[in-house]
Design an enzyme around this catalytic site. Structure first.
Site, PDB file in Angstrom:
ATOM      1  N   CYS A   1       0.854  -1.194   0.000  1.00  0.00           N
ATOM      2  CA  CYS A   1       0.000   0.000   0.000  1.00  0.00           C
ATOM      3  C   CYS A   1       0.889   1.243   0.000  1.00  0.00           C
ATOM      4  CB  CYS A   1      -0.913   0.000   1.227  1.00  0.00           C
ATOM      5  SG  CYS A   1      -1.783   1.561   1.463  1.00  0.00           S
TER       6      CYS A   1
ATOM      7  N   CYS B   1       0.596   3.358   3.188  1.00  0.00           N
ATOM      8  CA  CYS B   1       1.283   2.732   4.321  1.00  0.00           C
ATOM      9  C   CYS B   1       2.791   2.931   4.201  1.00  0.00           C
ATOM     10  CB  CYS B   1       0.952   1.240   4.402  1.00  0.00           C
ATOM     11  SG  CYS B   1      -0.674   0.870   5.108  1.00  0.00           S
TER      12      CYS B   1
ATOM     13  N   ASP C   1      -0.566  16.444  -1.654  1.00  0.00           N
ATOM     14  CA  ASP C   1      -0.837  15.566  -2.790  1.00  0.00           C
ATOM     15  C   ASP C   1       0.260  15.765  -3.831  1.00  0.00           C
ATOM     16  OD1 ASP C   1      -3.665  14.075  -3.943  1.00  0.00           O
ATOM     17  OD2 ASP C   1      -2.111  14.608  -5.415  1.00  0.00           O
TER      18      ASP C   1
ATOM     19  N   HIS D   1      -3.835   1.098   8.492  1.00  0.00           N
ATOM     20  CA  HIS D   1      -4.426   0.834   7.177  1.00  0.00           C
ATOM     21  C   HIS D   1      -5.919   0.593   7.318  1.00  0.00           C
ATOM     22  CE1 HIS D   1      -4.557  -0.259   2.937  1.00  0.00           C
ATOM     23  NE2 HIS D   1      -5.522  -1.075   3.328  1.00  0.00           N
TER      24      HIS D   1
ATOM     25  N   ASN E   1     -13.072  10.106  -1.695  1.00  0.00           N
ATOM     26  CA  ASN E   1     -13.503   9.215  -2.765  1.00  0.00           C
ATOM     27  C   ASN E   1     -13.541   7.792  -2.222  1.00  0.00           C
ATOM     28  OD1 ASN E   1     -13.589  11.313  -4.725  1.00  0.00           O
ATOM     29  ND2 ASN E   1     -11.373  11.184  -4.951  1.00  0.00           N
TER      30      ASN E   1
ATOM     31  N   HIS F   1      -6.293   3.189   0.487  1.00  0.00           N
ATOM     32  CA  HIS F   1      -6.016   3.482   1.901  1.00  0.00           C
ATOM     33  C   HIS F   1      -6.791   4.768   2.163  1.00  0.00           C
ATOM     34  CE1 HIS F   1      -2.891   3.761   5.394  1.00  0.00           C
ATOM     35  NE2 HIS F   1      -3.739   4.768   5.556  1.00  0.00           N
TER      36      HIS F   1
ATOM     37  N   HIS G   1      -8.365   8.158   2.665  1.00  0.00           N
ATOM     38  CA  HIS G   1      -7.729   9.474   2.725  1.00  0.00           C
ATOM     39  C   HIS G   1      -8.760  10.555   2.452  1.00  0.00           C
ATOM     40  CE1 HIS G   1      -7.352   7.824  -1.338  1.00  0.00           C
ATOM     41  NE2 HIS G   1      -7.502   9.066  -1.794  1.00  0.00           N
TER      42      HIS G   1
ATOM     43  N   HIS H   1      -9.137  14.270   1.033  1.00  0.00           N
ATOM     44  CA  HIS H   1      -8.513  15.379   0.320  1.00  0.00           C
ATOM     45  C   HIS H   1      -8.995  16.666   0.983  1.00  0.00           C
ATOM     46  CE1 HIS H   1      -7.488  13.133  -3.517  1.00  0.00           C
ATOM     47  NE2 HIS H   1      -8.422  12.344  -3.034  1.00  0.00           N
TER      48      HIS H   1
END
Ligand code: 5GP
Ligand code: ZN
Length: 116
Positions: free
Chosen positions: A4, A7, A30, A46, A86, A97, A99, A101
């Site tokens: 990942c 990770c 990003d 994770h 998303n 994983h 996240h 934004h």
């Protein structure tokens, strides 16, 4: 999870421009920013996505959202921002994983199609 990418960022195996870190979460820029401020906030643990969370993940999910304003303000978006998570195939989640934004900047964030 060694396969990942996020990770591996948590473990320091892949470099990232970290802007916040505590015992449970990290935030980093990003790699392909869509706006002047584009930070990803992730749990260090994770968790694949919002589609797989369990009640025991509630504190960490809360922390991701609670830190958003502080991170956005420090990164140059003091007057608001968007938070986008998303999820899954239909949500076009690319990194598996979880996240959030955080996108913003000096000017209002306009409508965005899938890009983040
Ligand atoms: P998703 O489509 O899964 O919501 O968004 C994944 C995001 O991760 C994308 O905006 C992409 O630019 C970002 N990303 C992918 N790989 C890396 C990386 O190695 N480092 C950083 N900092 N961001 C990444
Ligand atoms: Zn992971």
């Amino acid at each position: 999870m060694s396969d990942c990418i996020f990770c591996r960022i948590v473990d320091g195996q892949i470099p990232a421009k970290k802007v916040f870190e505590d015992e449970d979460i990290i935030a980093f820029n990003d790699i392909n920013p869509a706006r002047p401020v584009h930070v990803l906030v992730i749990p260090k643990k994770h968790i694949t996505s919002l589609a797989t969370v369990t009640p025991e993940d509630a504190p960490i999910l809360g922390k991701v959202l609670l830190k958003a304003n502080e991170i956005a303000t420090a990164q140059g978006s003091p007057d608001g921002f968007r938070v986008i998570i998303n999820t899954g195939r239909v949500g076009q989640q690319e990194v598996q994983h979880l996240h959030a934004h955080i996108v913003g900047g000096p000017d209002p964030v306009g409508p965005m199609l899938k890009r983040i």
